[in-house]
Scaffold this active site. Structure first.
Site, mmCIF file in Angstrom:
data_model
loop_
_atom_site.group_PDB
_atom_site.id
_atom_site.type_symbol
_atom_site.label_atom_id
_atom_site.label_comp_id
_atom_site.label_asym_id
_atom_site.label_seq_id
_atom_site.Cartn_x
_atom_site.Cartn_y
_atom_site.Cartn_z
ATOM 1 N N HIS A 238 -7.701 -5.298 -0.986
ATOM 2 C CA HIS A 238 -6.437 -4.591 -0.812
ATOM 3 C C HIS A 238 -5.540 -5.312 0.204
ATOM 4 O O HIS A 238 -5.972 -5.664 1.298
ATOM 5 C CB HIS A 238 -6.744 -3.173 -0.338
ATOM 6 C CG HIS A 238 -5.561 -2.286 -0.185
ATOM 7 N ND1 HIS A 238 -4.750 -1.921 -1.236
ATOM 8 C CD2 HIS A 238 -5.054 -1.664 0.908
ATOM 9 C CE1 HIS A 238 -3.804 -1.112 -0.801
ATOM 10 N NE2 HIS A 238 -3.958 -0.943 0.501
ATOM 11 N N GLU B 203 -9.886 -4.677 -5.499
ATOM 12 C CA GLU B 203 -9.413 -3.611 -4.625
ATOM 13 C C GLU B 203 -9.539 -2.236 -5.275
ATOM 14 O O GLU B 203 -9.561 -2.090 -6.507
ATOM 15 C CB GLU B 203 -7.971 -3.869 -4.199
ATOM 16 C CG GLU B 203 -6.905 -3.653 -5.256
ATOM 17 C CD GLU B 203 -5.520 -3.526 -4.614
ATOM 18 O OE1 GLU B 203 -5.325 -2.529 -3.896
ATOM 19 O OE2 GLU B 203 -4.689 -4.424 -4.807
ATOM 20 N N SER C 174 0.834 -1.198 0.000
ATOM 21 C CA SER C 174 0.000 0.000 0.000
ATOM 22 C C SER C 174 0.875 1.258 0.000
ATOM 23 O O SER C 174 1.672 1.460 -0.918
ATOM 24 C CB SER C 174 -0.948 -0.044 1.186
ATOM 25 O OG SER C 174 -1.966 0.924 1.072
#
Length: 395
Positions: free
Chosen positions: A353, A323, A224
């Site tokens: 995600h 995601e 991320s």
């Protein structure tokens, strides 16, 4: 019936959710009624533990009823994953960055086989994670050949820590048969860009100059925001003329902080990062602006999707099929290839995600496949002599 066994397996394995379900165990709610209930609870502050328990129980029951009536929300979703996504999407949004941090700072369980040693690197708290098949030689030994991963945790540049990611990092160390160094880089808003990137560069220099580790043994990786930080670190290393690492591993990298791609809309109800308006997702508390400070969100170091990517090392990019960051991730892969970067990319169908952090039982084995791919990629790029022994590990 054939439906009762998997449902009970999901409930019993989520013991805290099962305990919550007991509070309203005899209740029956239609899917419409459950949706209305969740809507009324969006603004609720859970001041009492009982309130939170009842909320989780109600979400659990309505999710199980919905699954009984309509089947899985996505073909590859396990009951555990469906319940988890329902709870995360139904929870009331935090009112400020401090409450968000408290909610996110959940220490992940440490596997019994994990070997973790806390230390200090460039004035930062850090931890070494050693895989169980890693050769029994110090990382600085002249005969050491195993991979070294500099890992940068995710969390929107504003929250989470090495402790919240220690299960994920341990599994990467085991998969590659080497060691991972994870650092507690400084977070926004107290320390906006370029503080975190400067910490990552300092940690990389510590590896190659203080510990004399060959850059060809080093991989930089992150999930991320940690994936975005990995890329901005690589861009800076290139600009500074520093030797490049052997490769990069990017798990659902956040490469466009404008959050403007269509997958943010499509992910509504499927991914916990989804947003239906400007009050949801990372823009809820304006995390992008907290990190970028006075810089535009389109700055190449803030949103690496806009950067010139020539001369960057080979990359592995893993994305979830549902995601919110899917579109920007796929666009980044295409752009990197156009710039001559060697990229190995996998989209895991129906996964949210950073699904790797949920484990194989929740993701139906997808996380297992992902870690195996990560391990093989790192070993191949680093030419690890431990490849044969590490491949025998139960991932």
């Amino acid at each position: 019936s054939h439906l009762s066994s998997p449902i009970m397996a999901g409930v019993l394995s989520l013991r805290h959710v099962a305990a919550a379900a007991a509070v309203v165990g005899g209740a029956y709610m239609t899917c419409r009624g459950a949706a209305e209930l969740i809507s009324t609870l969006q603004d609720k502050n859970f001041r009492r533990k009982r309130d939170r328990t009842i909320f989780i129980a109600r979400v659990l029951i309505c999710t199980l009823f919905r699954r009984l009536i309509h089947g899985p929300k996505r073909p590859r979703w396990t009951i555990k994953l469906e319940v988890l996504m329902a709870i995360m999407n139904a929870a009331a949004p935090p009112k400020n960055i401090h409450s968000l941090r408290r909610g996110a700072e959940v220490v992940s369980p440490l596997p019994k086989w994990a070997n973790v040693r806390w230390t200090s690197v460039a004035g930062l708290e850090a931890a070494w994670f050693r895989g169980p098949t890693c050769p029994a030689v110090p990382v600085t030994a002249p005969n050491a050949v195993h991979p070294v991963v500099l890992y940068l945790h995710g969390g929107g540049y504003c929250l989470m820590s090495v402790r919240t990611h220690r299960t994920l990092i341990s599994r990467i160390a085991r998969a590659c048969g080497g060691e991972c160094l994870a650092i507690e880089y400084r977070l926004a808003p107290e320390h906006p860009y370029p503080a975190g990137m400067g910490d990552a560069i300092a940690a990389y220099r510590h590896l190659i100059y203080d510990l004399n580790i060959d850059p060809k043994r080093i991989v930089i990786g992150g999930d991320s925001a940690g994936g975005g930080l990995t890329l901005s670190t690589l861009l800076s290393l290139r600009e500074l003329g520093e030797p490049m690492p052997a490769a990069a591993v990017l798990l659902s990298p956040w490469v466009d902080l404008t959050c403007s791609r269509d997958s943010w809309r499509r992910a509504k109800g499927l991914d916990y990062l989804s947003k239906e308006d400007e009050s949801a997702g990372p823009t809820r508390l304006d995390l992008p602006r907290l990190y970028a400070g006075s810089l535009p969100l389109t700055h190449p170091h803030i949103s690496p999707l806009n950067a010139s990517l020539q001369s960057l090392p080979p990359m592995l990019v893993q994305l979830g099929g549902v995601e919110a960051l899917l579109d920007e991730g796929e666009e980044f892969v295409a752009r990197a290839r156009e710039h001559g970067v060697e990229v190995q990319s996998t989209v895991f169908e129906d996964m949210p995600h950073v699904f790797q952090g949920f484990g194989e039982s929740i993701t139906g084995g997808a996380a297992n496949v992902a870690f195996r791919e990560i391990g093989e990629f790192i070993k191949t790029r680093c030419g690890s002599a431990s490849s044969a022994s590490a491949s025998q590990a139960n991932l």
